[in-house]
Design an enzyme around this catalytic site. Structure first.
Site, short mmCIF file in Angstrom:
data_model
loop_
_atom_site.label_atom_id
_atom_site.label_comp_id
_atom_site.label_asym_id
_atom_site.label_seq_id
_atom_site.Cartn_x
_atom_site.Cartn_y
_atom_site.Cartn_z
N ASP A 101 0.72 -1.23 -0.09
CA ASP A 101 0.21 0.03 0.03
C ASP A 101 0.81 1.35 -0.02
O ASP A 101 2.23 1.14 0.27
CB ASP A 101 -0.92 0.07 1.16
CG ASP A 101 -1.78 -1.11 1.22
OD1 ASP A 101 -2.33 -1.73 0.06
OD2 ASP A 101 -2.19 -1.45 2.59
N TYR A 111 6.30 -9.82 7.00
CA TYR A 111 6.45 -8.26 7.10
C TYR A 111 6.90 -8.13 8.65
O TYR A 111 6.83 -9.01 9.35
CB TYR A 111 5.05 -7.65 6.96
CG TYR A 111 4.43 -7.34 5.61
CD1 TYR A 111 4.52 -6.09 4.90
CD2 TYR A 111 3.90 -8.46 4.85
CE1 TYR A 111 4.27 -6.07 3.46
CE2 TYR A 111 3.73 -8.21 3.35
CZ TYR A 111 3.67 -6.97 3.03
OH TYR A 111 3.08 -7.13 1.59
#
Length: 277
Positions: free
Chosen positions: A54, A118
């Site tokens: 994003d 992540y």
């Protein structure tokens, strides 16, 4: 000829990975650089990525693939090395190609992946706030109880419908397998969340972090996190934390002989509109 591209980027100035008209994105910059260096017509390349990050999200070890005309690039490894250097010469410095090479047979950057990992970094004390790391570490005004966050995170691990933590996309499933979710302090004292799953839906990692941060502050109980998950709809009590604390750290693939089978299995259980992010 399919090429595998390993790259990294500082997501601060990008509106995410995916191309958007009139906005700067990583996909657009990389595609443009490849088109320029290979001297092929604009619009003839499509770069596919392992995780569509994003806006504002960083990547330390992103993976992509691109299909190029056979006559546009030599197969020799030394020439592909020079291709990577030439592409970096066109790109701005907040994107770096680490390696470009021939993709193994059956390789698909998105569908062949076994999992993505992540990290989310939080500075929860004044002494931990480093202005040199302001683009990758979230500044948090209250102390966070890492043990409580780990208790809450553990209740979310496994195969679940993560609709409560995902931004809905028409026709896309929100069922995921969360393989790892835990919190540890690094040598500097920064609280680092490690999140690993077969794939992630839109805003999932930042919503998961926001959920357990509420537990770490003491505003919510460990049991509340489980209740959010089983509710299967967005809970207004879950804050989606800012993007800049999030970094894609690793994408793992199976052995070369298993790449094509993995890609077929993954594609079969997802819709064409869905993409990990």
């Amino acid at each position: 000829m399919r090429l595998r591209i390993d790259l990294a980027y500082d997501g601060t100035e990008f509106r995410g990975w995916a191309t958007q008209p009139g906005l700067r994105t990583v996909q657009e910059d990389l595609t443009s650089a490849l088109t320029t260096v290979l001297r092929i017509p604009e619009g003839s390349l499509t770069v596919t990525v392992a995780g569509r990050t994003d806006a504002g999200v960083h990547a330390r070890a992103q993976v992509a693939h691109v299909d190029v005309p056979d006559d546009s690039v030599a197969v020799a490894a030394d020439q592909l090395y020079r291709l990577g250097r030439r592409v970096n010469g066109v790109l701005d410095r907040d994107v770096r190609v680490h390696h470009i090479g021939p993709a193994a047979e059956g390789f698909d950057a998105r569908y062949s992946a076994l999992w993505r990992r992540y990290a989310y970094r939080i500075a929860d004390a004044p002494a931990l706030i480093d202005p040199l790391r302001r683009r990758e570490v979230l500044r948090w005004g209250r102390h966070l109880d890492g043990d409580a966050m780990n208790e809450a995170a553990a209740t979310l691990i496994g195969l679940h419908d993560f609709a409560a933590f995902c931004k809905k996309r028409e026709g896309a499933t929100t069922i995921r397998t969360l393989l790892e979710f835990d919190w540890r302090r690094d040598d500097s004292g920064i609280l680092v969340g490690h999140v690993q799953a077969d794939a992630f839906c839109h805003s999932m990692v930042r919503a998961l972090v926001g959920c357990v941060v509420a537990v770490g502050e003491g505003r919510r109980s460990v049991a509340w996190a489980t209740g959010v998950l089983t509710g299967k709809q967005r809970d207004q009590g879950v804050t989606v934390v800012p993007a800049h604390g999030l970094t894609l750290e690793e994408v793992r693939y199976p052995e070369d002989a298993e790449l094509a089978v993995r890609a077929q299995q993954t594609a079969a259980r997802r819709t064409s509109t869905e993409a990990p992010a």
